[in-house]
Design a protein around this motif. Structure first.
Motif, PDB file in Angstrom:
ATOM      1  N   THR A   1     -18.141 -33.228 -22.778  1.00 27.46           N
ATOM      2  CA  THR A   1     -17.358 -32.696 -23.899  1.00 27.46           C
ATOM      3  C   THR A   1     -16.277 -31.715 -23.439  1.00 27.46           C
ATOM      4  OG1 THR A   1     -18.898 -30.858 -24.261  1.00 27.46           O
ATOM      5  CG2 THR A   1     -19.337 -32.916 -25.445  1.00 27.46           C
ATOM      6  N   GLU A   2     -16.238 -31.421 -22.130  1.00 23.55           N
ATOM      7  CA  GLU A   2     -15.280 -30.490 -21.538  1.00 23.55           C
ATOM      8  C   GLU A   2     -15.278 -29.147 -22.268  1.00 23.55           C
ATOM      9  OE1 GLU A   2     -11.495 -32.448 -21.141  1.00 23.55           O
ATOM     10  OE2 GLU A   2     -12.274 -33.802 -19.589  1.00 23.55           O
ATOM     11  N   PRO A   3     -16.443 -28.475 -22.334  1.00 23.47           N
ATOM     12  CA  PRO A   3     -16.549 -27.212 -23.067  1.00 23.47           C
ATOM     13  C   PRO A   3     -15.883 -26.059 -22.316  1.00 23.47           C
ATOM     14  CG  PRO A   3     -18.593 -27.652 -21.928  1.00 23.47           C
ATOM     15  CD  PRO A   3     -17.728 -28.869 -21.708  1.00 23.47           C
ATOM     16  N   ASP A   4     -15.490 -25.034 -23.064  1.00 24.28           N
ATOM     17  CA  ASP A   4     -14.985 -23.809 -22.441  1.00 24.28           C
ATOM     18  C   ASP A   4     -16.130 -22.975 -21.879  1.00 24.28           C
ATOM     19  OD1 ASP A   4     -12.348 -24.380 -23.108  1.00 24.28           O
ATOM     20  OD2 ASP A   4     -12.502 -23.402 -25.061  1.00 24.28           O
ATOM     21  N   VAL A   5     -17.295 -23.054 -22.539  1.00 29.21           N
ATOM     22  CA  VAL A   5     -18.463 -22.268 -22.147  1.00 29.21           C
ATOM     23  C   VAL A   5     -19.681 -23.183 -22.096  1.00 29.21           C
ATOM     24  CG1 VAL A   5     -19.952 -20.300 -22.711  1.00 29.21           C
ATOM     25  CG2 VAL A   5     -17.501 -20.199 -23.261  1.00 29.21           C
ATOM     26  N   VAL A   6     -20.462 -23.074 -21.022  1.00 24.62           N
ATOM     27  CA  VAL A   6     -21.693 -23.843 -20.869  1.00 24.62           C
ATOM     28  C   VAL A   6     -22.868 -22.881 -21.007  1.00 24.62           C
ATOM     29  CG1 VAL A   6     -23.085 -25.290 -19.348  1.00 24.62           C
ATOM     30  CG2 VAL A   6     -20.589 -25.536 -19.373  1.00 24.62           C
ATOM     31  N   LEU A   7     -23.778 -23.174 -21.928  1.00 23.79           N
ATOM     32  CA  LEU A   7     -24.951 -22.343 -22.181  1.00 23.79           C
ATOM     33  C   LEU A   7     -26.179 -23.072 -21.646  1.00 23.79           C
ATOM     34  CD1 LEU A   7     -24.124 -21.496 -25.920  1.00 23.79           C
ATOM     35  CD2 LEU A   7     -23.521 -20.155 -23.884  1.00 23.79           C
ATOM     36  N   LEU A   8     -26.977 -22.381 -20.830  1.00 25.06           N
ATOM     37  CA  LEU A   8     -28.146 -23.001 -20.198  1.00 25.06           C
ATOM     38  C   LEU A   8     -29.382 -22.174 -20.519  1.00 25.06           C
ATOM     39  CD1 LEU A   8     -25.713 -22.928 -17.582  1.00 25.06           C
ATOM     40  CD2 LEU A   8     -27.069 -24.984 -17.277  1.00 25.06           C
ATOM     41  N   ASP A   9     -30.348 -22.790 -21.211  1.00 21.47           N
ATOM     42  CA  ASP A   9     -31.543 -22.085 -21.658  1.00 21.47           C
ATOM     43  C   ASP A   9     -32.728 -22.412 -20.752  1.00 21.47           C
ATOM     44  OD1 ASP A   9     -33.364 -20.614 -23.077  1.00 21.47           O
ATOM     45  OD2 ASP A   9     -33.518 -22.012 -24.756  1.00 21.47           O
ATOM     46  N   GLU A  10     -32.987 -21.556 -19.759  1.00 18.24           N
ATOM     47  CA  GLU A  10     -34.081 -21.732 -18.797  1.00 18.24           C
ATOM     48  C   GLU A  10     -34.162 -23.178 -18.308  1.00 18.24           C
ATOM     49  OE1 GLU A  10     -37.027 -19.249 -18.337  1.00 18.24           O
ATOM     50  OE2 GLU A  10     -36.936 -18.121 -20.196  1.00 18.24           O
ATOM     51  N   PRO A  11     -33.076 -23.722 -17.760  1.00 18.13           N
ATOM     52  CA  PRO A  11     -33.040 -25.160 -17.452  1.00 18.13           C
ATOM     53  C   PRO A  11     -33.958 -25.598 -16.324  1.00 18.13           C
ATOM     54  CG  PRO A  11     -31.116 -24.059 -16.554  1.00 18.13           C
ATOM     55  CD  PRO A  11     -31.823 -23.048 -17.399  1.00 18.13           C
ATOM     56  N   LEU A  12     -34.459 -24.664 -15.502  1.00 17.34           N
ATOM     57  CA  LEU A  12     -35.300 -25.045 -14.373  1.00 17.34           C
ATOM     58  C   LEU A  12     -36.775 -24.735 -14.586  1.00 17.34           C
ATOM     59  CD1 LEU A  12     -33.024 -23.857 -11.406  1.00 17.34           C
ATOM     60  CD2 LEU A  12     -32.942 -25.980 -12.731  1.00 17.34           C
ATOM     61  N   ALA A  13     -37.117 -24.247 -15.769  1.00 15.80           N
ATOM     62  CA  ALA A  13     -38.489 -23.775 -16.004  1.00 15.80           C
ATOM     63  C   ALA A  13     -39.531 -24.878 -15.865  1.00 15.80           C
ATOM     64  CB  ALA A  13     -38.593 -23.136 -17.388  1.00 15.80           C
ATOM     65  N   ASN A  14     -39.174 -26.123 -16.140  1.00 13.52           N
ATOM     66  CA  ASN A  14     -40.143 -27.221 -16.098  1.00 13.52           C
ATOM     67  C   ASN A  14     -40.196 -27.944 -14.753  1.00 13.52           C
ATOM     68  OD1 ASN A  14     -40.891 -26.812 -18.769  1.00 13.52           O
ATOM     69  ND2 ASN A  14     -39.349 -28.220 -19.570  1.00 13.52           N
ATOM     70  N   LEU A  15     -39.455 -27.450 -13.764  1.00 12.21           N
ATOM     71  CA  LEU A  15     -39.380 -28.139 -12.478  1.00 12.21           C
ATOM     72  C   LEU A  15     -40.214 -27.414 -11.420  1.00 12.21           C
ATOM     73  CD1 LEU A  15     -35.534 -28.877 -12.345  1.00 12.21           C
ATOM     74  CD2 LEU A  15     -37.354 -30.260 -13.359  1.00 12.21           C
ATOM     75  N   ASP A  16     -40.688 -28.174 -10.419  1.00 11.74           N
ATOM     76  CA  ASP A  16     -41.421 -27.531  -9.334  1.00 11.74           C
ATOM     77  C   ASP A  16     -40.452 -26.819  -8.392  1.00 11.74           C
ATOM     78  OD1 ASP A  16     -40.343 -29.403  -7.483  1.00 11.74           O
ATOM     79  OD2 ASP A  16     -42.015 -30.773  -7.798  1.00 11.74           O
ATOM     80  N   ARG A  17     -40.992 -26.070  -7.429  1.00  9.18           N
ATOM     81  CA  ARG A  17     -40.160 -25.208  -6.589  1.00  9.18           C
ATOM     82  C   ARG A  17     -39.101 -25.992  -5.828  1.00  9.18           C
ATOM     83  NH1 ARG A  17     -43.134 -20.981  -2.756  1.00  9.18           N
ATOM     84  NH2 ARG A  17     -43.726 -20.247  -4.838  1.00  9.18           N
ATOM     85  N   HIS A  18     -39.481 -27.146  -5.278  1.00 11.45           N
ATOM     86  CA  HIS A  18     -38.526 -27.948  -4.502  1.00 11.45           C
ATOM     87  C   HIS A  18     -37.372 -28.412  -5.385  1.00 11.45           C
ATOM     88  CE1 HIS A  18     -36.929 -30.885  -1.688  1.00 11.45           C
ATOM     89  NE2 HIS A  18     -37.026 -31.805  -2.634  1.00 11.45           N
ATOM     90  N   LEU A  19     -37.694 -28.918  -6.568  1.00 13.00           N
ATOM     91  CA  LEU A  19     -36.645 -29.399  -7.463  1.00 13.00           C
ATOM     92  C   LEU A  19     -35.775 -28.256  -7.976  1.00 13.00           C
ATOM     93  CD1 LEU A  19     -38.394 -32.174  -9.584  1.00 13.00           C
ATOM     94  CD2 LEU A  19     -36.532 -32.460  -7.967  1.00 13.00           C
ATOM     95  N   ARG A  20     -36.367 -27.074  -8.192  1.00 10.63           N
ATOM     96  CA  ARG A  20     -35.578 -25.931  -8.637  1.00 10.63           C
ATOM     97  C   ARG A  20     -34.508 -25.585  -7.611  1.00 10.63           C
ATOM     98  NH1 ARG A  20     -40.511 -23.565 -10.467  1.00 10.63           N
ATOM     99  NH2 ARG A  20     -40.485 -22.081  -8.733  1.00 10.63           N
ATOM    100  N   ALA A  21     -34.893 -25.599  -6.327  1.00  9.04           N
ATOM    101  CA  ALA A  21     -33.922 -25.287  -5.277  1.00  9.04           C
ATOM    102  C   ALA A  21     -32.790 -26.307  -5.257  1.00  9.04           C
ATOM    103  CB  ALA A  21     -34.626 -25.238  -3.915  1.00  9.04           C
ATOM    104  N   SER A  22     -33.136 -27.580  -5.426  1.00  4.71           N
ATOM    105  CA  SER A  22     -32.122 -28.632  -5.459  1.00  4.71           C
ATOM    106  C   SER A  22     -31.196 -28.480  -6.663  1.00  4.71           C
ATOM    107  CB  SER A  22     -32.814 -30.003  -5.492  1.00  4.71           C
ATOM    108  OG  SER A  22     -31.875 -31.037  -5.655  1.00  4.71           O
ATOM    109  N   MET A  23     -31.773 -28.161  -7.825  1.00 11.35           N
ATOM    110  CA  MET A  23     -30.964 -28.018  -9.036  1.00 11.35           C
ATOM    111  C   MET A  23     -30.096 -26.768  -8.995  1.00 11.35           C
ATOM    112  SD  MET A  23     -30.992 -30.532 -11.068  1.00 11.35           S
ATOM    113  CE  MET A  23     -30.129 -29.671 -12.376  1.00 11.35           C
ATOM    114  N   GLU A  24     -30.556 -25.719  -8.337  1.00 14.82           N
ATOM    115  CA  GLU A  24     -29.699 -24.546  -8.181  1.00 14.82           C
ATOM    116  C   GLU A  24     -28.397 -24.933  -7.488  1.00 14.82           C
ATOM    117  OE1 GLU A  24     -31.410 -21.115  -6.351  1.00 14.82           O
ATOM    118  OE2 GLU A  24     -33.111 -21.027  -7.734  1.00 14.82           O
ATOM    119  N   GLU A  25     -28.510 -25.762  -6.449  1.00 14.96           N
ATOM    120  CA  GLU A  25     -27.310 -26.212  -5.747  1.00 14.96           C
ATOM    121  C   GLU A  25     -26.445 -27.079  -6.656  1.00 14.96           C
ATOM    122  OE1 GLU A  25     -24.441 -26.275  -3.225  1.00 14.96           O
ATOM    123  OE2 GLU A  25     -26.264 -25.103  -2.871  1.00 14.96           O
ATOM    124  N   THR A  26     -27.085 -27.885  -7.519  1.00 15.88           N
ATOM    125  CA  THR A  26     -26.326 -28.692  -8.482  1.00 15.88           C
ATOM    126  C   THR A  26     -25.535 -27.797  -9.427  1.00 15.88           C
ATOM    127  OG1 THR A  26     -27.936 -30.508  -8.407  1.00 15.88           O
ATOM    128  CG2 THR A  26     -26.518 -30.385 -10.351  1.00 15.88           C
TER     129      THR A  26
END
Length: 342
Positions: free
Chosen positions: A154-179
């Motif tokens: 949608t090409e937003p001006d502001v992106v809001l993220l509500d605890e987006p990594l809370a459901n992921l394990d530690r390895h996936l959280r590290a990968s998603m942080e880089e994303t």
């Protein structure tokens, strides 16, 4: 001028403030974390920004437009904001491509423009090769990236993220942080990221708003928060360390080793809480006497918990284990004097 301005924003539920007069100036393109424990008001703040909750007081402005104020409430679809939820919220009967394309259904776009946005969004999260997959056939990290692409399209001006990594394990959280870092770099969007995990906030954000019981405790860079927290509460929430009561010290100053040694041994006069981080404590070097009360192996080092004669408990890193109740001496190179917790 700030891109996103929150002016004394307040939200009251059942007569109690969930968010209490919070003010922030967020520059365009900043990556901001709203950090705090559960129930501190950070998700309520995000929902007011998105337009899902009306403000009880104060105002919200984006690029000079008032989004929320007394008598003003711009609906979510008109705010040019995108939101990524903790639960992904993907349509299970749609493919990855269909999920990403769905927000464009209500926009009057040419077929070429629509396809361009979809292709760019999928490429940004490296999911073009999975465009025909169903959500059930994806990993948790891949589903979160679909949700991110659906927001990006949608090409937003502001992106809001509500605890987006809370459901992921530690390895996936590290990968998603880089994303998320790459997503921010490529889009240049202003990002507001809600989390209770201080390590996530410190590694991702350029500015952090630390919240507690609906109030803003401190608004600063990660580096400044770690080195110069304002209060005992912030010092305890951000990073590791101990707080000692030191005499003859005013709040808001860096304290050197001589003043620390003198102040720790002072028996009378006003005392100020001083934060001492583990890396500023050297074990076995002449200085302050301490008793070992815990020694934990952490791989790269041993983590020692030490009790000073005044009763304060500090943490230190050491290359060797020490036994419980051992006596040792410490050289404390610096501390940071704090305001007492409100």
């Amino acid at each position: 001028m700030a891109n996103l301005i929150l002016d004394s924003v307040t939200k009251i539920f059942d007569g109690q403030p969930a968010v209490d007069a919070v003010s922030l100036d967020i520059e365009q393109g900043e990556f901001v974390a709203l950090l705090g424990p559960s129930g501190c008001g950070k998700t309520t703040m995000l929902r007011m920004l998105a337009g899902f909750e009306a403000v009880s007081g104060g105002s919200i402005h984006l690029n000079g437009q008032t989004l929320a104020a007394d008598g003003v409430h711009v609906p979510p679809e008109a705010r040019r904001m995108g939101m990524v939820f903790q639960s992904y919220a993907l349509w299970p009967h749609m493919s990855v491509l269909q999920n990403v394309a769905y927000p464009l259904k209500l926009q009057k776009l040419s077929e070429g423009e629509r396809q361009r946005r979809i292709d760019e969004a999928l490429a940004a999260v490296q999911l073009a090769h999975l465009a025909d997959r169903a959500p059930k056939d994806l990993s948790g990290g891949q589903r979160q990236r679909v949700a991110l692409a659906r927001c990006l399209v949608t090409e937003p001006d502001v992106v809001l993220l509500d605890e987006p990594l809370a459901n992921l394990d530690r390895h996936l959280r590290a990968s998603m942080e880089e994303t998320f870092r790459e997503f921010h770099r490529r889009t240049g969007a202003t990002m507001i990221y809600v989390t209770h995990d201080q390590s996530e906030a410190m590694s991702l954000a350029s500015k952090i708003a630390v919240m507690n019981r609906g109030q803003l405790e401190q608004w600063s860079s990660p580096q400044d928060l770690y080195a110069r927290p304002r209060s005992e509460w912030v010092a305890g929430f951000i990073g590791q360390g101990g707080v000692a009561s030191v005499g003859g010290i005013a709040p808001g100053f860096e304290i050197g080793p001589e003043a620390l040694a003198t102040g720790l041994s002072a028996e009378q006069g006003a005392r100020t809480p001083v934060l001492i981080r583990p890396q500023d404590v050297r074990v076995g070097v002449p200085g302050v006497s301490a008793e070992v009360i815990a020694s934990i192996y952490r791989g790269a080092h041993y983590e020692l918990k030490l009790r000073l004669a005044c009763g304060a408990e500090l943490m230190a890193f050491h290359d060797q284990p020490l036994a419980m109740a051992d006596r040792t001496c410490l050289h404390i190179s610096r501390g940071w004097s704090l305001e007492p917790t409100r």
